[in-house]
Write a protein that holds these residues in place. Sequence first.
Motif, PDB file in Angstrom:
ATOM      1  N   PRO A 256      92.690 -61.386 -21.894  1.00  0.00           N
ATOM      2  CA  PRO A 256      91.946 -62.456 -22.572  1.00  0.00           C
ATOM      3  C   PRO A 256      90.524 -62.058 -22.957  1.00  0.00           C
ATOM      4  N   ILE A 257      90.010 -60.963 -22.355  1.00  0.00           N
ATOM      5  CA  ILE A 257      88.630 -60.545 -22.635  1.00  0.00           C
ATOM      6  C   ILE A 257      88.569 -59.022 -22.755  1.00  0.00           C
ATOM      7  N   SER A 258      87.445 -58.536 -23.263  1.00  0.00           N
ATOM      8  CA  SER A 258      87.171 -57.101 -23.258  1.00  0.00           C
ATOM      9  C   SER A 258      86.500 -56.737 -21.947  1.00  0.00           C
ATOM     10  N   GLY A 259      86.786 -55.531 -21.450  1.00  0.00           N
ATOM     11  CA  GLY A 259      86.165 -55.126 -20.200  1.00  0.00           C
ATOM     12  C   GLY A 259      86.868 -53.935 -19.590  1.00  0.00           C
ATOM     13  N   THR A 260      86.758 -53.824 -18.250  1.00  0.00           N
ATOM     14  CA  THR A 260      87.339 -52.703 -17.508  1.00  0.00           C
ATOM     15  C   THR A 260      88.379 -53.229 -16.526  1.00  0.00           C
ATOM     16  N   VAL A 261      89.515 -52.516 -16.423  1.00  0.00           N
ATOM     17  CA  VAL A 261      90.560 -52.907 -15.484  1.00  0.00           C
ATOM     18  C   VAL A 261      90.066 -52.667 -14.064  1.00  0.00           C
ATOM     19  N   LYS A 262      89.910 -53.766 -13.308  1.00  0.00           N
ATOM     20  CA  LYS A 262      89.386 -53.679 -11.947  1.00  0.00           C
ATOM     21  C   LYS A 262      90.512 -53.545 -10.923  1.00  0.00           C
ATOM     22  N   ARG A 263      91.564 -54.383 -11.060  1.00  0.00           N
ATOM     23  CA  ARG A 263      92.685 -54.337 -10.106  1.00  0.00           C
ATOM     24  C   ARG A 263      93.987 -54.609 -10.832  1.00  0.00           C
ATOM     25  N   ILE A 264      95.063 -53.953 -10.387  1.00  0.00           N
ATOM     26  CA  ILE A 264      96.405 -54.228 -10.877  1.00  0.00           C
ATOM     27  C   ILE A 264      97.227 -54.717  -9.688  1.00  0.00           C
ATOM     28  N   LEU A 265      97.700 -55.937  -9.769  1.00  0.00           N
ATOM     29  CA  LEU A 265      98.332 -56.586  -8.622  1.00  0.00           C
ATOM     30  C   LEU A 265      99.854 -56.603  -8.708  1.00  0.00           C
ATOM     31  N   VAL A 266     100.431 -55.888  -9.684  1.00  0.00           N
ATOM     32  CA  VAL A 266     101.884 -55.865  -9.844  1.00  0.00           C
ATOM     33  C   VAL A 266     102.362 -54.433 -10.034  1.00  0.00           C
ATOM     34  N   LYS A 267     103.652 -54.261  -9.873  1.00  0.00           N
ATOM     35  CA  LYS A 267     104.302 -52.985 -10.198  1.00  0.00           C
ATOM     36  C   LYS A 267     105.556 -53.289 -11.014  1.00  0.00           C
ATOM     37  N   ILE A 268     106.101 -52.290 -11.673  1.00  0.00           N
ATOM     38  CA  ILE A 268     107.295 -52.485 -12.487  1.00  0.00           C
ATOM     39  C   ILE A 268     108.447 -52.985 -11.612  1.00  0.00           C
ATOM     40  N   GLY A 269     109.117 -54.034 -12.108  1.00  0.00           N
ATOM     41  CA  GLY A 269     110.217 -54.638 -11.367  1.00  0.00           C
ATOM     42  C   GLY A 269     109.827 -55.892 -10.612  1.00  0.00           C
ATOM     43  N   ASP A 270     108.519 -56.147 -10.461  1.00  0.00           N
ATOM     44  CA  ASP A 270     108.074 -57.351  -9.753  1.00  0.00           C
ATOM     45  C   ASP A 270     108.434 -58.616 -10.532  1.00  0.00           C
ATOM     46  N   SER A 271     108.831 -59.649  -9.814  1.00  0.00           N
ATOM     47  CA  SER A 271     108.998 -60.969 -10.411  1.00  0.00           C
ATOM     48  C   SER A 271     107.642 -61.658 -10.427  1.00  0.00           C
ATOM     49  N   VAL A 272     107.296 -62.243 -11.554  1.00  0.00           N
ATOM     50  CA  VAL A 272     105.979 -62.863 -11.696  1.00  0.00           C
ATOM     51  C   VAL A 272     106.112 -64.262 -12.282  1.00  0.00           C
ATOM     52  N   ASN A 273     105.129 -65.097 -12.006  1.00  0.00           N
ATOM     53  CA  ASN A 273     105.114 -66.487 -12.449  1.00  0.00           C
ATOM     54  C   ASN A 273     103.846 -66.779 -13.232  1.00  0.00           C
ATOM     55  N   PRO A 274     103.886 -67.778 -14.090  1.00  0.00           N
ATOM     56  CA  PRO A 274     102.662 -68.235 -14.733  1.00  0.00           C
ATOM     57  C   PRO A 274     101.648 -68.704 -13.691  1.00  0.00           C
ATOM     58  N   ASP A 275     100.430 -68.557 -13.976  1.00  0.00           N
ATOM     59  CA  ASP A 275      99.220 -68.928 -13.221  1.00  0.00           C
ATOM     60  C   ASP A 275      98.873 -67.939 -12.117  1.00  0.00           C
ATOM     61  N   GLU A 276      99.672 -66.877 -11.915  1.00  0.00           N
ATOM     62  CA  GLU A 276      99.299 -65.804 -10.998  1.00  0.00           C
ATOM     63  C   GLU A 276      98.386 -64.811 -11.714  1.00  0.00           C
ATOM     64  N   THR A 277      97.501 -64.197 -10.961  1.00  0.00           N
ATOM     65  CA  THR A 277      96.701 -63.099 -11.501  1.00  0.00           C
ATOM     66  C   THR A 277      97.496 -61.811 -11.362  1.00  0.00           C
ATOM     67  N   LEU A 278      97.807 -61.200 -12.482  1.00  0.00           N
ATOM     68  CA  LEU A 278      98.572 -59.960 -12.489  1.00  0.00           C
ATOM     69  C   LEU A 278      97.657 -58.745 -12.583  1.00  0.00           C
ATOM     70  N   ILE A 279      96.618 -58.877 -13.382  1.00  0.00           N
ATOM     71  CA  ILE A 279      95.623 -57.820 -13.552  1.00  0.00           C
ATOM     72  C   ILE A 279      94.258 -58.487 -13.640  1.00  0.00           C
ATOM     73  N   GLU A 280      93.264 -57.881 -13.003  1.00  0.00           N
ATOM     74  CA  GLU A 280      91.898 -58.390 -13.095  1.00  0.00           C
ATOM     75  C   GLU A 280      91.096 -57.520 -14.054  1.00  0.00           C
ATOM     76  N   ILE A 281      90.473 -58.164 -15.028  1.00  0.00           N
ATOM     77  CA  ILE A 281      89.613 -57.472 -15.989  1.00  0.00           C
ATOM     78  C   ILE A 281      88.175 -57.891 -15.719  1.00  0.00           C
ATOM     79  N   GLU A 282      87.299 -56.908 -15.533  1.00  0.00           N
ATOM     80  CA  GLU A 282      85.877 -57.179 -15.290  1.00  0.00           C
ATOM     81  C   GLU A 282      85.117 -57.075 -16.605  1.00  0.00           C
ATOM     82  N   LYS A 283      84.455 -58.157 -16.953  1.00  0.00           N
ATOM     83  CA  LYS A 283      83.730 -58.194 -18.223  1.00  0.00           C
ATOM     84  C   LYS A 283      82.529 -57.274 -18.182  1.00  0.00           C
ATOM     85  N   GLU A 284      82.298 -56.558 -19.264  1.00  0.00           N
ATOM     86  CA  GLU A 284      81.169 -55.618 -19.313  1.00  0.00           C
ATOM     87  C   GLU A 284      79.908 -56.329 -19.771  1.00  0.00           C
TER      88      GLU A 284
END
Length: 628
Positions: free
Chosen positions: A600-628
């Motif tokens: 949703p924004i420009s920035g740097t990838v701070k954390r990745i909270l998923v791996k391939i094959g994971d089941s995910v739902n809406p409203d979960e944080t999957l990746i954190e982007i830190e705004k520059e």
Amino acid sequence: MPNKNSKKTAGEKKKEARTRITDTVLRDSHQSLLATRMRTADMLDMAPLLDRVGYWSLEVWGGATFDACLRFLKEDPWERLKALRKAIPNTRLQMLLRGQNLVGYRHYSDDVVKKFVERAAKNGIDVFRIFDALNDVRNIDVAVKAAKDAKAIVEATICYTTSPVHTHDGFVDMALKLQAMGADTICVKDMAGLLTPWAAFDLVTKLKEKIRLPIHLHSHDSSGLAAMSYLKGIEAGAEIIDTALSSLASGTSQPPTESIVAALRDTPYDTGLDLALLSDIADHFRVVRKKYRKFESEYTAINTKTLVVQIPGGMISNLANQLKEQNAIDKMNEVLEEIPKVRKDMGYPPLVTPTSQVVGTQATLNILMGERYKVITSETRNYFKGLYGRPPGPVDEAARKLAIGDEKPITCRPADLLEPELEKIIRDLDGKAKSVEDILSYALFPIVALEFFEQREAGKLAPEPLEEEPKEEPRPSGVVPHLAPSEFIVTVHGENYRIKVAGAGHRVEGKRPFFISVDNRLEEVMIESLTEVIPTTAGEIERPSITQSVRPKAKKEGDVTTPIPGKVTSIKVSVGNRVSEGDTVLTVEAMKMENEVHTPISGTVKRILVKIGDSVNPDETLIEIEKE
């Protein structure tokens, strides 16, 4: 094996028939009527008799069957093909191939396309019916060449539709290009039953004036016109037609084989087929069909509304079920009115997989959101980017700008942008594949195939049941269940709906969002708990397969989340990468389609909270982007 034009089948040796038949009973007919659920065992029982008929070909593979085998039937589609080839040695076996999409829902790299076609031919396919949803011949070129290299028959295909930008002269021009590419036959594929008798006569007449190849007509009886259209097409010179044995014919399937054979008997167009033998085989499939009755739908019958809204019958049923579960069935007419508008915005694509899904879903969202293109699917965005190919006509520039902003659409063949995939896939599988065919299955459906391999290795391949599940006993008053089932059947006015809880989000003001799959269509409901809507008996259920949100709730502007529940199929970034607003950072598979998830924004990838094959739902944080 009968894999050349010059080789005659048993029926052709008996009599030089003017009209030849491809029967779809083992593929398109049950895909159209029974949600592609027929099991291989029910096909093999009649294989020897089918082989005796003398068909021009039997359609046995491709379309949705590959996906359905892995996903629902827990069968290896390659093993199905091998078994059918062994059981049907004297008749050509045919498949439907979606060009660069193969039997999947996206474009695959050229090396995957070539290897898939090679192995399909090696395992038993004699005839490849190859089409592109946009009639973009660039998207079938590689598959055509691969089939020619495999010494197979290439049936290059025109997707028939009607619109201000589609004309019979235009279809003839396309057929000339297909002939120049090396096609052995030309198929007119009328997937929505729009081809009227006089249109069939006119189109085939014009094709025969310019094309030296046999013309093969494929239609669905959705509007009740197909048999009449076949007759007029045959009178104009069409040599081959698609039919289905009567027990799996008509409606959204093809016209009945026996009826066509009887109608043409003792005429210059006689098929030469044995009506008594066909009737015996049809009787067998009449019994087989009863086993799959829970997959029947009221929307597979003849419905002349097809001619008005110009969409396939299966697409109408999908829309109806989506709207029912949104408590918005009253919006059905609005959606049907919106579909032609979205189709016009997109340059009038023929409505066939995958473009029918792209147009139908976007039209539904436009109505439910109360604003056109307020929410735009990844598929719509990719369409306007040109990633499906060249639209048949000019697109609406305002709609395209809403979808992709100032980004320039591509003009090259979409697959030219893809790097070779096979070597990377082999590395990713890390020994989990037992054969080249396994590698290809994974290339097409990575999550589904991997699950299949694991279940196969553990000896736990179990297809979904054919019989109805037992009804629950009434719950004693005041008893609170421990956990509701994750999958069950609900009957409303005599119609069965298969319900599955796909995921559950975070609580908001005492209520939790549950993501419900209804006949494989996803919806969201906000309730306090599943016990509000799902009665069950305390202590009897121990199936904790509902995917609860386990990651932090998305709150910050840089938290990346998914709009629908699904499984992560790819991650496009690493920690420390810089990204720009709108970049694709991962993909999620839901309802057989891969959906891009954007930052949703420009920035740097701070954390990745998923791996391939994971089941995910809406409203979960999957990746954190830190705004520059």
